[in-house]
Write an enzyme that holds these catalytic residues in place. Structure first.
Site, PDB file in Angstrom:
ATOM      1  N   GLN A 121      -5.931  -8.639  -2.479  1.00  0.00           N
ATOM      2  CA  GLN A 121      -5.925  -7.516  -1.461  1.00  0.00           C
ATOM      3  C   GLN A 121      -7.508  -7.114  -0.843  1.00  0.00           C
ATOM      4  O   GLN A 121      -7.588  -6.811   0.356  1.00  0.00           O
ATOM      5  CB  GLN A 121      -5.236  -6.370  -1.775  1.00  0.00           C
ATOM      6  CG  GLN A 121      -3.412  -6.455  -1.857  1.00  0.00           C
ATOM      7  CD  GLN A 121      -3.061  -6.794  -3.340  1.00  0.00           C
ATOM      8  OE1 GLN A 121      -4.101  -7.516  -4.256  1.00  0.00           O
ATOM      9  NE2 GLN A 121      -2.086  -6.502  -3.797  1.00  0.00           N
ATOM     10  N   ASN A 178      -2.955   2.919  -9.980  1.00  0.00           N
ATOM     11  CA  ASN A 178      -3.281   2.375  -8.948  1.00  0.00           C
ATOM     12  C   ASN A 178      -3.402   0.927  -9.334  1.00  0.00           C
ATOM     13  O   ASN A 178      -2.854   0.410 -10.508  1.00  0.00           O
ATOM     14  CB  ASN A 178      -4.600   2.960  -8.495  1.00  0.00           C
ATOM     15  CG  ASN A 178      -5.258   2.302  -7.230  1.00  0.00           C
ATOM     16  OD1 ASN A 178      -4.232   2.210  -6.241  1.00  0.00           O
ATOM     17  ND2 ASN A 178      -6.385   1.754  -7.013  1.00  0.00           N
ATOM     18  N   LYS A 179      -3.990   0.083  -8.516  1.00  0.00           N
ATOM     19  CA  LYS A 179      -3.986  -1.287  -8.577  1.00  0.00           C
ATOM     20  C   LYS A 179      -4.534  -1.919  -9.916  1.00  0.00           C
ATOM     21  O   LYS A 179      -5.426  -1.271 -10.250  1.00  0.00           O
ATOM     22  CB  LYS A 179      -4.676  -2.023  -7.206  1.00  0.00           C
ATOM     23  CG  LYS A 179      -4.779  -3.519  -7.348  1.00  0.00           C
ATOM     24  CD  LYS A 179      -3.474  -4.329  -7.430  1.00  0.00           C
ATOM     25  CE  LYS A 179      -2.447  -3.984  -6.432  1.00  0.00           C
ATOM     26  NZ  LYS A 179      -1.241  -4.510  -6.786  1.00  0.00           N
ATOM     27  N   GLY A 210       0.847  -1.338   0.004  1.00  0.00           N
ATOM     28  CA  GLY A 210       0.016   0.100   0.232  1.00  0.00           C
ATOM     29  C   GLY A 210       0.888   1.276  -0.067  1.00  0.00           C
ATOM     30  O   GLY A 210       1.803   1.426   0.834  1.00  0.00           O
ATOM     31  N   ALA A 211       0.641   2.147  -0.791  1.00  0.00           N
ATOM     32  CA  ALA A 211       1.623   3.234  -1.104  1.00  0.00           C
ATOM     33  C   ALA A 211       2.079   4.137  -0.028  1.00  0.00           C
ATOM     34  O   ALA A 211       3.222   4.063   0.503  1.00  0.00           O
ATOM     35  CB  ALA A 211       1.124   4.150  -2.155  1.00  0.00           C
ATOM     36  N   ARG A 238      10.128  -2.055  -5.195  1.00  0.00           N
ATOM     37  CA  ARG A 238       9.041  -1.962  -5.826  1.00  0.00           C
ATOM     38  C   ARG A 238       8.909  -0.553  -6.978  1.00  0.00           C
ATOM     39  O   ARG A 238       9.239   0.393  -5.970  1.00  0.00           O
ATOM     40  CB  ARG A 238       7.605  -2.179  -5.026  1.00  0.00           C
ATOM     41  CG  ARG A 238       7.792  -3.332  -4.447  1.00  0.00           C
ATOM     42  CD  ARG A 238       6.279  -3.725  -3.517  1.00  0.00           C
ATOM     43  NE  ARG A 238       5.223  -3.693  -4.796  1.00  0.00           N
ATOM     44  CZ  ARG A 238       4.317  -3.731  -4.269  1.00  0.00           C
ATOM     45  NH1 ARG A 238       3.529  -3.504  -3.176  1.00  0.00           N
ATOM     46  NH2 ARG A 238       3.013  -4.128  -5.351  1.00  0.00           N
ATOM     47  N   ASP A 292      -1.283   4.799  -6.111  1.00  0.00           N
ATOM     48  CA  ASP A 292      -0.015   4.603  -5.694  1.00  0.00           C
ATOM     49  C   ASP A 292       0.882   5.673  -6.397  1.00  0.00           C
ATOM     50  O   ASP A 292       2.001   6.135  -5.827  1.00  0.00           O
ATOM     51  CB  ASP A 292       0.432   3.163  -6.494  1.00  0.00           C
ATOM     52  CG  ASP A 292       0.036   2.014  -5.756  1.00  0.00           C
ATOM     53  OD1 ASP A 292      -1.159   1.737  -6.053  1.00  0.00           O
ATOM     54  OD2 ASP A 292       0.616   1.734  -4.821  1.00  0.00           O
TER      55      ASP A 292
HETATM   56  O1  MRU Z   1       0.310  -3.918  -4.618  1.00  0.00           O
HETATM   57  P1  MRU Z   1      -0.222  -3.276  -3.317  1.00  0.00           P
HETATM   58  O2  MRU Z   1      -1.116  -4.038  -2.584  1.00  0.00           O
HETATM   59  O3  MRU Z   1       0.953  -2.513  -2.569  1.00  0.00           O
HETATM   60  O4  MRU Z   1      -1.320  -2.101  -4.088  1.00  0.00           O
HETATM   61  C1  MRU Z   1      -1.874  -1.505  -3.380  1.00  0.00           C
HETATM   62  C2  MRU Z   1      -2.864  -0.478  -3.903  1.00  0.00           C
HETATM   63  O5  MRU Z   1      -2.686  -0.444  -5.328  1.00  0.00           O
HETATM   64  C3  MRU Z   1      -3.497   0.682  -3.098  1.00  0.00           C
HETATM   65  O6  MRU Z   1      -4.656   1.096  -4.021  1.00  0.00           O
HETATM   66  C4  MRU Z   1      -2.809   1.877  -3.196  1.00  0.00           C
HETATM   67  O7  MRU Z   1      -1.287   1.595  -2.775  1.00  0.00           O
HETATM   68  C5  MRU Z   1      -3.180   2.935  -2.637  1.00  0.00           C
HETATM   69  S1  MRU Z   1      -3.222   2.342  -0.505  1.00  0.00           S
HETATM   70  C6  MRU Z   1      -3.694   3.737   0.233  1.00  0.00           C
END
Ligand code: MRU
Length: 341
Positions: free
Chosen positions: A193, A243-244, A45-46, A87, A234
């Protein structure tokens, strides 16, 4: 509840790969262990990646045997390289690492003083994230009406941040204000997630949540079951929200059905010196797609594409909620000149 804590030279957090079936506390003692935890999504998560990277530098500082400030600085630069190689997509990781490094580079004093400064800066970054999320929650809750059904994708909750969450922070704040909202959470293939973390967080907090697979988003929108979408980010660049994986699909479907599509993200997620073509989209292991859990489900040797994130052009975004307010469509034009107010 704090997702990450600094305690006597150790970082305490929860191993998110084990949730929700097991709650395993992680005690991270070295920058190498922190890099491993980030790479393998034990922390993710960012905003949490930002705080984790900052605490990674704090671990490097505390474990250092350097006798001179210049040596310690060189070790911190090396640690930063390790953390930045974990990452590539969430800008918060780079933002926090550079912020701690810049602070360290401008330090005048002795080795022990520099160590204290690095730990303090990491803690400030974590505290600021917690505060930003609460403010963002209030700003976003104003956009949510009593009785609405909100769709969210991935996990932008407490577990993706230091505290409270971004998209789930908005949902939490609206719920705390007494609005009887309901949430539809996408499972978020391939690492789930949504199913593992978002559904868990909301159920634990007593906020009504229904889980769907990613491919059901079109169905629920067509059936008019969704009033609004709120997701995290992100990286927000001049022309898009990164984003995801799957966020773009949700945004296009929301646009098609006239459903407002909101993004909630702190200023540390904005990267307005760049455009979407500059962003590196993390490509993850093929086995995340060919396997369901530990079980292989696809034919041996099949070709696989596994981008962890996608790019949603700003034309699909109704508004971006942040800690000092809300940016609407008219404000997005300013992103090109890197102006944030
Ligand atoms: O691969 P992840 O689980 O780190 O991805 C997380 C996401 O894409 C979230 O939507 C993003 O980081 C926002 S979290 C506040």
């Amino acid at each position: 509840m704090r997702t990450i804590k600094w305690q006597d030279g150790t970082v305490i957090t929860v191993d998110q790969t084990k949730l929700p079936l097991e709650i395993v506390t992680l005690k991270i003692k070295t920058v190498g262990q922190m890099a491993e935890a980030i790479k393998n999504l034990r922390v993710r998560g960012a905003p949490l990646l930002g705080a984790s990277a900052a605490f990674g530098l704090a671990l490097a500082a505390c474990n250092s045997k350097a006798g001179r400030v210049s040596e310690l600085l060189a070790e911190l630069e090396d640690a930063a390289k390790v953390l930045k190689s974990t990452r590539p997509t969430a800008v918060n990781l780079f933002w926090a690492t550079d912020r701690v490094l810049d602070k360290a580079r401008s330090f005048l004093g002795e080795v022990e003083g520099l160590k204290v400064l690095v730990v303090e800066e990491a803690q400030i970054i974590a505290d600021e994230d917690a505060e930003a999320n609460r403010a963002m929650g209030e700003n976003g809750a104003a956009l949510i009406n009593d009785g609405e059904v909100i769709l969210t994708h991935c996990n932008a909750g407490e577990l993706a941040t230091v505290e409270f969450g971004t998209a789930l922070g908005v949902i939490r704040a609206a719920w705390k204000q007494g609005k009887k909202i309901k949430v539809i959470a996408t499972e978020t293939r391939p690492l789930l997630q949504g199913a593992r973390l978002t559904a868990y967080e909301l159920k634990r907090d007593g906020i009504p949540v229904t889980l769907i697979t990613d491919s059901m988003v079109g169905y629920v929108m067509h059936k008019r079951l969704i009033d609004k979408v709120v997701v995290g980010a992100d990286r927000i660049v001049q022309d898009a929200v990164v984003n995801k994986i799957g966020t773009f699909t949700v945004a296009v479907l929301a646009h098609e059905h006239g459903v407002p599509f909101y993004v909630a993200a702190p200023k540390s997620t904005f990267d307005l010196t760049r455009t979407s073509t500059d962003v590196i989209i993390e490509e993850r292991r093929p086995t995340e797609v060919t396997h369901y859990g530990a079980k292989q489900v696809a034919a041996e040797g099949i070709g696989v594409l596994n981008p962890a994130f996608d790019v949603t052009p700003l034309k699909y975004v109704s508004a971006i909620i942040h800690e000092s307010g809300v940016y609407y469509k008219k404000d997005f034009a300013k992103f090109k000149s890197n102006v944030l107010t």
